[in-house]
Design a protein around this motif. Structure first.
Motif, mmCIF file in Angstrom:
data_model
loop_
_atom_site.group_PDB
_atom_site.id
_atom_site.type_symbol
_atom_site.label_atom_id
_atom_site.label_comp_id
_atom_site.label_asym_id
_atom_site.label_seq_id
_atom_site.Cartn_x
_atom_site.Cartn_y
_atom_site.Cartn_z
ATOM 1 N N GLU A 10 -41.388 19.839 -33.323
ATOM 2 C CA GLU A 10 -39.981 19.582 -32.301
ATOM 3 C C GLU A 10 -39.838 20.906 -31.940
ATOM 4 O O GLU A 10 -39.320 21.273 -30.864
ATOM 5 N N GLU A 11 -39.669 22.004 -32.867
ATOM 6 C CA GLU A 11 -39.424 23.304 -32.313
ATOM 7 C C GLU A 11 -40.476 23.990 -31.555
ATOM 8 O O GLU A 11 -39.806 24.371 -30.652
ATOM 9 N N ARG A 12 -41.757 23.602 -31.804
ATOM 10 C CA ARG A 12 -42.756 24.131 -30.901
ATOM 11 C C ARG A 12 -42.511 23.369 -29.391
ATOM 12 O O ARG A 12 -42.735 24.149 -28.465
ATOM 13 N N ARG A 13 -42.339 22.165 -29.385
ATOM 14 C CA ARG A 13 -42.278 21.522 -28.100
ATOM 15 C C ARG A 13 -41.171 22.016 -27.363
ATOM 16 O O ARG A 13 -41.245 22.273 -26.164
ATOM 17 N N THR A 14 -39.922 22.010 -28.105
ATOM 18 C CA THR A 14 -38.772 22.867 -27.366
ATOM 19 C C THR A 14 -38.903 23.897 -26.794
ATOM 20 O O THR A 14 -38.640 24.347 -25.725
ATOM 21 N N ALA A 39 -36.171 14.651 -16.971
ATOM 22 C CA ALA A 39 -37.229 13.490 -17.087
ATOM 23 C C ALA A 39 -38.589 13.770 -17.535
ATOM 24 O O ALA A 39 -39.100 13.165 -18.329
ATOM 25 N N PHE A 40 -38.895 14.984 -17.180
ATOM 26 C CA PHE A 40 -40.221 15.334 -17.421
ATOM 27 C C PHE A 40 -40.246 15.655 -18.989
ATOM 28 O O PHE A 40 -41.296 15.394 -19.708
ATOM 29 N N ALA A 41 -39.078 16.455 -19.539
ATOM 30 C CA ALA A 41 -38.979 16.779 -20.957
ATOM 31 C C ALA A 41 -39.056 15.630 -21.815
ATOM 32 O O ALA A 41 -39.594 15.581 -22.819
ATOM 33 N N ALA A 42 -38.146 14.305 -21.341
ATOM 34 C CA ALA A 42 -38.123 13.507 -21.993
ATOM 35 C C ALA A 42 -39.451 12.652 -22.115
ATOM 36 O O ALA A 42 -39.818 12.023 -23.292
ATOM 37 N N ALA A 43 -40.252 12.598 -21.020
ATOM 38 C CA ALA A 43 -41.733 11.951 -21.152
ATOM 39 C C ALA A 43 -42.704 12.520 -21.852
ATOM 40 O O ALA A 43 -43.383 12.025 -22.660
ATOM 41 N N MET A 44 -42.576 13.866 -22.382
ATOM 42 C CA MET A 44 -43.252 14.525 -23.006
ATOM 43 C C MET A 44 -42.849 14.569 -24.582
ATOM 44 O O MET A 44 -43.830 14.636 -25.445
ATOM 45 N N ARG A 45 -41.984 13.858 -25.022
ATOM 46 C CA ARG A 45 -41.443 13.647 -26.182
ATOM 47 C C ARG A 45 -42.568 12.371 -26.704
ATOM 48 O O ARG A 45 -42.679 11.409 -26.093
ATOM 49 N N PRO A 46 -42.966 12.635 -27.931
ATOM 50 C CA PRO A 46 -43.672 11.453 -28.383
ATOM 51 C C PRO A 46 -42.796 10.217 -28.851
ATOM 52 O O PRO A 46 -41.575 10.396 -29.108
ATOM 53 N N PRO A 47 -43.217 8.866 -28.624
ATOM 54 C CA PRO A 47 -42.313 7.942 -28.892
ATOM 55 C C PRO A 47 -41.754 7.691 -30.156
ATOM 56 O O PRO A 47 -42.446 8.168 -31.331
ATOM 57 N N ARG A 106 -46.579 8.594 -35.339
ATOM 58 C CA ARG A 106 -47.236 9.065 -36.622
ATOM 59 C C ARG A 106 -46.416 9.380 -37.845
ATOM 60 O O ARG A 106 -46.376 10.411 -38.449
ATOM 61 N N GLN A 107 -45.693 8.462 -38.126
ATOM 62 C CA GLN A 107 -44.724 8.419 -39.239
ATOM 63 C C GLN A 107 -45.288 7.768 -40.638
ATOM 64 O O GLN A 107 -44.441 6.886 -41.074
ATOM 65 N N GLY A 108 -46.448 7.496 -40.724
ATOM 66 C CA GLY A 108 -46.926 6.902 -41.766
ATOM 67 C C GLY A 108 -48.033 6.000 -41.406
ATOM 68 O O GLY A 108 -48.807 5.942 -40.162
ATOM 69 N N GLU A 138 -51.273 4.284 -22.010
ATOM 70 C CA GLU A 138 -49.645 4.194 -21.724
ATOM 71 C C GLU A 138 -48.954 5.427 -21.916
ATOM 72 O O GLU A 138 -48.335 5.621 -21.003
ATOM 73 N N ALA A 139 -49.124 6.311 -22.870
ATOM 74 C CA ALA A 139 -48.499 7.678 -23.219
ATOM 75 C C ALA A 139 -49.050 8.433 -22.010
ATOM 76 O O ALA A 139 -48.290 9.123 -21.218
ATOM 77 N N PHE A 140 -50.327 8.359 -21.768
ATOM 78 C CA PHE A 140 -50.979 9.342 -20.485
ATOM 79 C C PHE A 140 -50.277 8.936 -19.299
ATOM 80 O O PHE A 140 -49.794 9.817 -18.464
#
Length: 176
Positions: A46-50, A72-80, A84-86, A124-126
């Motif tokens: 998250e730090e790197r993405r920010t 809106a662009f930044a929000a779309a770049m956030r992973p859902p 990857r949480q297990g 979908e993510a793309f």
């Protein structure tokens, strides 16, 4: 038969004790193996993405009237959420006993189904990210568009990131 006197044996013993091989310190114990902490990794990512988004914001010189499109662009770049949480629900590791009872063709069918689901999630993510990128791009001035077009990561050059070979900051890829 060779006989050595006491002084000769004492000298040999003394030299053997002073041998550089024997005088070395034992090797240091290997560093403790760091365990992988998923929460720490998510925080780091998250730090790197920010930081990357901030660098992009600065490189494009986003104006106040463009902030909504950039947000809106930044929000779309956030992973859902939950990505990857297990182990994925219904994943191959979820129920090993049930998998053990499947035949090889049934296991192959299960793997094929999981791969198709994975591809659908990736598509979908793309689509979400591509749509947000197009919306931001349409809000940019011609100069800002040229800047965005020159960014290696958005050109599809994933080897260099935004900072040259292997990095994730702004910069010319050929500097690396």
């Amino acid at each position: 038969m060779i006989t050595a006197g006491l002084p000769t044996l004492t000298l040999i013993a003394a030299l053997a004790g002073a041998s550089p091989v024997l005088a070395q310190e034992p090797p240091a114990a290997p560093a403790a193996h760091r365990t992988w902490d998923p929460a720490q990794m998510r925080a780091h990512m998250e730090e790197r993405r920010t930081a990357r988004l901030h660098a992009l914001h600065e490189a494009l010189r986003i104006r106040p009237d463009q902030e909504a499109a950039f947000a809106a662009f930044a929000a779309a770049m956030r992973p859902p959420e939950g990505a990857r949480q297990g182990v994925h629900p219904g994943g191959m590791g979820a129920d090993r006993a049930a998998l053990a009872n499947l035949t090889t063709p049934e296991r192959l069918d299960r793997m094929s189904q999981r791969m198709q689901e994975h591809v659908a999630r990736r598509q979908e993510a793309f689509a979400r990210r591509a749509g947000a990128t197009r919306a931001l791009y349409s809000a940019l001035s011609p100069d800002q568009r040229r800047t965005m077009d020159a960014l290696p990561l958005l050109r599809g050059d994933h080897r260099g990131g935004w900072k040259g070979r292997g990095g994730h900051g702004m910069g010319d890829r050929d500097q690396g």
